[in-house]
Write a protein that holds these residues in place. Structure first.
Motif, PDB file in Angstrom:
ATOM      1  N   MET A  43     -48.630 -34.104 -25.547  1.00  0.00           N
ATOM      2  CA  MET A  43     -47.549 -33.254 -25.094  1.00  0.00           C
ATOM      3  C   MET A  43     -46.585 -34.104 -24.273  1.00  0.00           C
ATOM      4  O   MET A  43     -47.009 -34.826 -23.375  1.00  0.00           O
ATOM      5  N   PRO A  44     -45.256 -33.992 -24.587  1.00  0.00           N
ATOM      6  CA  PRO A  44     -44.296 -34.845 -23.883  1.00  0.00           C
ATOM      7  C   PRO A  44     -44.145 -34.418 -22.418  1.00  0.00           C
ATOM      8  O   PRO A  44     -44.347 -33.274 -22.061  1.00  0.00           O
ATOM      9  N   LEU A  45     -43.743 -35.382 -21.641  1.00  0.00           N
ATOM     10  CA  LEU A  45     -43.519 -35.125 -20.204  1.00  0.00           C
ATOM     11  C   LEU A  45     -42.219 -34.376 -20.010  1.00  0.00           C
ATOM     12  O   LEU A  45     -41.239 -34.606 -20.703  1.00  0.00           O
ATOM     13  N   SER A  46     -42.234 -33.488 -19.008  1.00  0.00           N
ATOM     14  CA  SER A  46     -40.991 -32.819 -18.650  1.00  0.00           C
ATOM     15  C   SER A  46     -40.474 -33.463 -17.379  1.00  0.00           C
ATOM     16  O   SER A  46     -41.223 -34.139 -16.651  1.00  0.00           O
ATOM     17  N   PRO A  47     -39.203 -33.261 -17.050  1.00  0.00           N
ATOM     18  CA  PRO A  47     -38.690 -33.805 -15.787  1.00  0.00           C
ATOM     19  C   PRO A  47     -39.488 -33.290 -14.581  1.00  0.00           C
ATOM     20  O   PRO A  47     -39.686 -34.022 -13.604  1.00  0.00           O
ATOM     21  N   ASP A  70     -42.687 -32.629 -14.598  1.00  0.00           N
ATOM     22  CA  ASP A  70     -43.938 -33.404 -14.549  1.00  0.00           C
ATOM     23  C   ASP A  70     -43.697 -34.727 -13.849  1.00  0.00           C
ATOM     24  O   ASP A  70     -44.541 -35.176 -13.035  1.00  0.00           O
ATOM     25  N   ILE A  71     -42.595 -35.344 -14.129  1.00  0.00           N
ATOM     26  CA  ILE A  71     -42.264 -36.635 -13.500  1.00  0.00           C
ATOM     27  C   ILE A  71     -42.046 -36.421 -12.006  1.00  0.00           C
ATOM     28  O   ILE A  71     -42.521 -37.192 -11.170  1.00  0.00           O
ATOM     29  N   HIS A  72     -41.352 -35.359 -11.657  1.00  0.00           N
ATOM     30  CA  HIS A  72     -41.039 -35.077 -10.255  1.00  0.00           C
ATOM     31  C   HIS A  72     -42.321 -34.783  -9.458  1.00  0.00           C
ATOM     32  O   HIS A  72     -42.476 -35.222  -8.321  1.00  0.00           O
ATOM     33  N   PHE A  89     -37.390 -44.423  -7.668  1.00  0.00           N
ATOM     34  CA  PHE A  89     -37.436 -44.796  -9.073  1.00  0.00           C
ATOM     35  C   PHE A  89     -37.803 -43.585  -9.941  1.00  0.00           C
ATOM     36  O   PHE A  89     -37.211 -43.359 -10.994  1.00  0.00           O
ATOM     37  N   LEU A  90     -38.748 -42.809  -9.515  1.00  0.00           N
ATOM     38  CA  LEU A  90     -39.163 -41.619 -10.260  1.00  0.00           C
ATOM     39  C   LEU A  90     -38.013 -40.617 -10.352  1.00  0.00           C
ATOM     40  O   LEU A  90     -37.819 -39.968 -11.388  1.00  0.00           O
ATOM     41  N   ASP A  91     -37.268 -40.466  -9.249  1.00  0.00           N
ATOM     42  CA  ASP A  91     -36.087 -39.572  -9.279  1.00  0.00           C
ATOM     43  C   ASP A  91     -35.087 -40.065 -10.329  1.00  0.00           C
ATOM     44  O   ASP A  91     -34.514 -39.262 -11.098  1.00  0.00           O
TER      45      ASP A  91
END
Length: 168
Positions: A1-5, A7-9, A28-30
């Motif tokens: 399943m692809p990552l969503s923004p 999930d990254i946040h 960097f994650l932002d």
């Protein structure tokens, strides 16, 4: 399943003894989250455009098929009209030829009949002329005859006639 923004946040990293600088990692994650969100939006817009273009392509394909069928039908109709016109033209020419032959034959028959009538009239005219000439010649002979002269010279006494009448 692809990552969503999101999930990254919300991604938390475990901390190690000498781990990365937390602010630098968050920054960097932002940045990755914004870029990823932008890529996802672009992907969604491109998918919508692709869907619209696919739909329009289907519409145009349908129009093309309809036009091709219409062209084929029109060509077939034109060929049928052409065949029908040729057939009718041949019938008209054939009928005209029959009429022309009939008219020519009737004309020839009439011309022959008139020629025969002219010959008969010529013969009758010759006979009439000959008879008339003979009649006139006979009359001229009568007039030229000496009997007329004698008749004119004959003298009849009217007194004698009256007396003859009385005796009767």
């Amino acid at each position: 399943m692809p990552l969503s923004p999101l999930d990254i946040h919300n991604k938390d990293f475990s901390r190690g003894f000498r781990g990365y600088d937390e602010d630098e990692v968050n920054e960097f994650l932002d940045h990755v989250m914004r870029d990823y969100e932008l890529v996802l939006r672009e992907k969604k817009e491109l998918e919508e455009k692709l869907s619209n273009h696919t739909e329009r392509l289907g519409h145009f394909t349908t129009i093309e098929d309809t036009l091709n069928k219409s062209i084929v039908v029109a060509q077939e109709a034109a060929e049928e009209v052409k065949r029908s016109a040729n057939k009718e033209a041949k019938l008209i020419v054939k009928e005209a030829e029959k009429n022309a032959d009939r008219i020519v034959n009737e004309s020839l028959t009439k011309a022959r009949k008139i020629a025969v009538e002219i010959e008969d009239l010529k013969k009758q005219s010759k006979v009439f002329r000959t008879r008339f000439k003979m009649l006139i010649e006979a009359q001229l002979d009568l007039i030229s005859n000496d009997d007329w002269d004698e008749l004119m010279e004959y003298d009849l006494d009217t007194e004698e006639l009256k007396s003859l009448e009385r005796h009767d």
